[in-house]
Design a protein around this motif. Structure first.
Motif, PDB file in Angstrom:
ATOM      1  N   ARG A   7       0.952  -1.117  -0.063  1.00  0.00           N
ATOM      2  CA  ARG A   7      -0.049  -0.005  -0.104  1.00  0.00           C
ATOM      3  C   ARG A   7       0.712   1.049  -0.111  1.00  0.00           C
ATOM      4  O   ARG A   7       2.002   1.204   0.304  1.00  0.00           O
ATOM      5  CB  ARG A   7      -0.834  -0.152   1.038  1.00  0.00           C
ATOM      6  CG  ARG A   7      -1.794  -1.204   1.293  1.00  0.00           C
ATOM      7  CD  ARG A   7      -2.644  -0.999   2.359  1.00  0.00           C
ATOM      8  NE  ARG A   7      -3.469  -2.065   2.669  1.00  0.00           N
ATOM      9  CZ  ARG A   7      -4.043  -2.362   3.726  1.00  0.00           C
ATOM     10  NH1 ARG A   7      -4.304  -1.597   4.824  1.00  0.00           N
ATOM     11  NH2 ARG A   7      -4.885  -3.434   4.013  1.00  0.00           N
ATOM     12  N   ALA A   8       0.252   2.329  -0.136  1.00  0.00           N
ATOM     13  CA  ALA A   8       0.980   3.839  -0.388  1.00  0.00           C
ATOM     14  C   ALA A   8       1.322   4.041   1.201  1.00  0.00           C
ATOM     15  O   ALA A   8       0.677   3.691   2.151  1.00  0.00           O
ATOM     16  CB  ALA A   8       0.049   4.823  -0.614  1.00  0.00           C
ATOM     17  N   PRO A   9       2.615   4.428   1.185  1.00  0.00           N
ATOM     18  CA  PRO A   9       3.132   4.695   2.583  1.00  0.00           C
ATOM     19  C   PRO A   9       2.236   5.902   3.346  1.00  0.00           C
ATOM     20  O   PRO A   9       1.573   6.662   2.365  1.00  0.00           O
ATOM     21  CB  PRO A   9       4.500   5.430   2.190  1.00  0.00           C
ATOM     22  CG  PRO A   9       4.898   4.881   1.085  1.00  0.00           C
ATOM     23  CD  PRO A   9       3.759   4.719   0.139  1.00  0.00           C
ATOM     24  N   GLU A  10       2.152   5.962   4.304  1.00  0.00           N
ATOM     25  CA  GLU A  10       1.319   6.882   5.358  1.00  0.00           C
ATOM     26  C   GLU A  10       2.137   7.657   6.173  1.00  0.00           C
ATOM     27  O   GLU A  10       2.962   6.992   6.858  1.00  0.00           O
ATOM     28  CB  GLU A  10       0.050   6.135   6.069  1.00  0.00           C
ATOM     29  CG  GLU A  10      -0.921   5.609   5.182  1.00  0.00           C
ATOM     30  CD  GLU A  10      -2.036   5.258   6.162  1.00  0.00           C
ATOM     31  OE1 GLU A  10      -2.573   5.838   6.950  1.00  0.00           O
ATOM     32  OE2 GLU A  10      -2.358   3.978   5.913  1.00  0.00           O
ATOM     33  N   LYS A  11       2.007   8.891   6.158  1.00  0.00           N
ATOM     34  CA  LYS A  11       2.518   9.947   7.200  1.00  0.00           C
ATOM     35  C   LYS A  11       1.767  10.236   8.287  1.00  0.00           C
ATOM     36  O   LYS A  11       0.580  10.733   8.424  1.00  0.00           O
ATOM     37  CB  LYS A  11       2.944  11.317   6.621  1.00  0.00           C
ATOM     38  CG  LYS A  11       4.300  11.066   5.736  1.00  0.00           C
ATOM     39  CD  LYS A  11       4.610  12.465   5.389  1.00  0.00           C
ATOM     40  CE  LYS A  11       5.844  12.461   4.657  1.00  0.00           C
ATOM     41  NZ  LYS A  11       6.372  14.008   4.458  1.00  0.00           N
TER      42      LYS A  11
END
Length: 85
Positions: free
Chosen positions: A23-27
């Motif tokens: 999945r896309a990285p999350e900040k």
């Protein structure tokens, strides 16, 4: 009231970037975001580090503990779960 480790809006001094699989990285930038991630998106075993971070993030949201402690506990939990990138 302890607010070290955060600006006036509760943002952490430095965000924590996590990623689940491909999945896309999350900040994650606040104790509230960390608690939401822990509660709704945590993909791993909910062991001691997870429980500790959830409790500390919750206390930080209630301003019972500093946001720096919440960030540190989230980093530990995410590192143990191999989610830090």
């Amino acid at each position: 009231m302890m607010r070290s480790g955060a600006d006036n809006h509760g943002k952490w001094v430095e965000p924590v970037t996590v990623q689940i699989g491909r999945r896309a990285p999350e900040k994650i930038q606040t104790s509230a975001e960390a608690l939401l991630f822990l509660t709704n998106k945590w993909p791993c075993e909910r062991g001691l580090e997870y429980q500790t971070s959830r409790d500390i993030c919750s206390a930080a949201i209630r301003r019972q503990i500093g946001n720096d402690a919440a960030r540190a506990s989230f980093v530990v939990a995410a590192s143990v779960a191999k989610l830090i990138i």
